[in-house]
Design a protein around this motif. Sequence first.
Motif, PDB file in Angstrom:
ATOM      1  N   GLU A 119     -11.083  -2.848   5.490  1.00 34.66           N
ATOM      2  CA  GLU A 119     -11.761  -1.666   5.996  1.00 34.66           C
ATOM      3  C   GLU A 119     -10.672  -0.611   6.149  1.00 34.66           C
ATOM      4  O   GLU A 119      -9.835  -0.703   7.037  1.00 34.66           O
ATOM      5  N   ALA A 120     -10.639   0.359   5.235  1.00 34.06           N
ATOM      6  CA  ALA A 120      -9.563   1.358   5.222  1.00 34.06           C
ATOM      7  C   ALA A 120     -10.125   2.748   5.432  1.00 34.06           C
ATOM      8  O   ALA A 120     -11.162   3.097   4.863  1.00 34.06           O
ATOM      9  N   SER A 121      -9.440   3.535   6.260  1.00 37.55           N
ATOM     10  CA  SER A 121      -9.884   4.900   6.504  1.00 37.55           C
ATOM     11  C   SER A 121      -8.702   5.843   6.583  1.00 37.55           C
ATOM     12  O   SER A 121      -7.621   5.475   7.029  1.00 37.55           O
ATOM     13  N   LEU A 122      -8.939   7.066   6.131  1.00 38.85           N
ATOM     14  CA  LEU A 122      -7.937   8.114   6.254  1.00 38.85           C
ATOM     15  C   LEU A 122      -7.971   8.648   7.677  1.00 38.85           C
ATOM     16  O   LEU A 122      -9.054   8.901   8.222  1.00 38.85           O
ATOM     17  N   ALA A 123      -6.813   8.798   8.273  1.00 42.60           N
ATOM     18  CA  ALA A 123      -6.730   9.314   9.652  1.00 42.60           C
ATOM     19  C   ALA A 123      -6.781  10.815   9.652  1.00 42.60           C
ATOM     20  O   ALA A 123      -6.470  11.478   8.712  1.00 42.60           O
ATOM     21  N   ALA A 146      -4.643   5.329   7.819  1.00 39.99           N
ATOM     22  CA  ALA A 146      -3.447   5.939   7.244  1.00 39.99           C
ATOM     23  C   ALA A 146      -3.587   7.454   7.163  1.00 39.99           C
ATOM     24  O   ALA A 146      -4.679   7.985   6.987  1.00 39.99           O
ATOM     25  N   THR A 147      -2.463   8.102   7.282  1.00 41.98           N
ATOM     26  CA  THR A 147      -2.373   9.537   7.057  1.00 41.98           C
ATOM     27  C   THR A 147      -1.691   9.726   5.715  1.00 41.98           C
ATOM     28  O   THR A 147      -0.520   9.381   5.554  1.00 41.98           O
ATOM     29  N   VAL A 148      -2.463  10.236   4.747  1.00 40.48           N
ATOM     30  CA  VAL A 148      -1.964  10.404   3.377  1.00 40.48           C
ATOM     31  C   VAL A 148      -2.391  11.791   2.906  1.00 40.48           C
ATOM     32  O   VAL A 148      -3.523  11.980   2.449  1.00 40.48           O
ATOM     33  N   PRO A 149      -1.509  12.777   3.032  1.00 41.51           N
ATOM     34  CA  PRO A 149      -1.878  14.137   2.638  1.00 41.51           C
ATOM     35  C   PRO A 149      -2.253  14.241   1.156  1.00 41.51           C
ATOM     36  O   PRO A 149      -1.613  13.626   0.295  1.00 41.51           O
ATOM     37  N   SER A 197       1.032  10.189  -3.947  1.00 35.82           N
ATOM     38  CA  SER A 197       0.544  10.532  -2.608  1.00 35.82           C
ATOM     39  C   SER A 197       1.273   9.698  -1.559  1.00 35.82           C
ATOM     40  O   SER A 197       0.700   8.780  -0.969  1.00 35.82           O
ATOM     41  N   PRO A 198       2.548  10.012  -1.303  1.00 34.92           N
ATOM     42  CA  PRO A 198       3.279   9.214  -0.310  1.00 34.92           C
ATOM     43  C   PRO A 198       2.641   9.343   1.075  1.00 34.92           C
ATOM     44  O   PRO A 198       2.265  10.444   1.491  1.00 34.92           O
ATOM     45  N   PRO A 199       2.496   8.225   1.780  1.00 34.14           N
ATOM     46  CA  PRO A 199       1.861   8.270   3.095  1.00 34.14           C
ATOM     47  C   PRO A 199       2.809   8.799   4.162  1.00 34.14           C
ATOM     48  O   PRO A 199       4.018   8.611   4.082  1.00 34.14           O
ATOM     49  N   PHE A 240       0.833  -1.204   0.000  1.00 32.83           N
ATOM     50  CA  PHE A 240       0.000   0.000   0.000  1.00 32.83           C
ATOM     51  C   PHE A 240       0.869   1.255   0.000  1.00 32.83           C
ATOM     52  O   PHE A 240       0.621   2.194  -0.761  1.00 32.83           O
ATOM     53  N   SER A 241       1.913   1.275   0.819  1.00 27.60           N
ATOM     54  CA  SER A 241       2.824   2.415   0.870  1.00 27.60           C
ATOM     55  C   SER A 241       3.443   2.673  -0.505  1.00 27.60           C
ATOM     56  O   SER A 241       3.490   3.811  -0.983  1.00 27.60           O
ATOM     57  N   ASN A 242       3.889   1.614  -1.145  1.00 30.55           N
ATOM     58  CA  ASN A 242       4.513   1.753  -2.462  1.00 30.55           C
ATOM     59  C   ASN A 242       3.515   2.235  -3.501  1.00 30.55           C
ATOM     60  O   ASN A 242       3.822   3.128  -4.311  1.00 30.55           O
TER      61      ASN A 242
END
Length: 141
Positions: free
Chosen positions: A137-141, A102-105, A74-76, A65-67
């Motif tokens: 189940e994914a959410s932006l922090a 995840a925090t992804v600006p 959008s680097p996390p 996911f990071s890659n």
Amino acid sequence: MAVTSEATTVWNGTLFEGSGTVSLDSSKAASLPVNWKARAEGSESVTTPEELLGAAHAACFTMQFSNMLTEAGSPPENIQTTAAVTFQPGTGITGSHLLVSATVPGISEDDFERIANEAKATCPVSQALAGIQLTIEASLA
């Protein structure tokens, strides 16, 4: 170049009365107890094969996911993933549920969800687990 990773289990006794330890060969300090009772009933102090599988799934997904986020521009800043692996005695492993924060600006919710689902489908551990239900189940922090 292929890389082979190893873990070793030593078991003493029968399945129901016995117990063992799992050692991660990369860390000589890590020796984790295992037994059937913990596997069949759950435990807060004894590990299970499913917990180890969950660790592998969470780590693999998070790296994928990071890659993929980085490749999408959008680097996390950070990603936290928990993999909940379900074991049903008599049936076996029935699923792995990824819970991701995840925090992804600068990323839209739609792009975040799309990339999370793509990472779930393409990480090598998910592919190895193709015979069970994989959910996320994914959410932006």
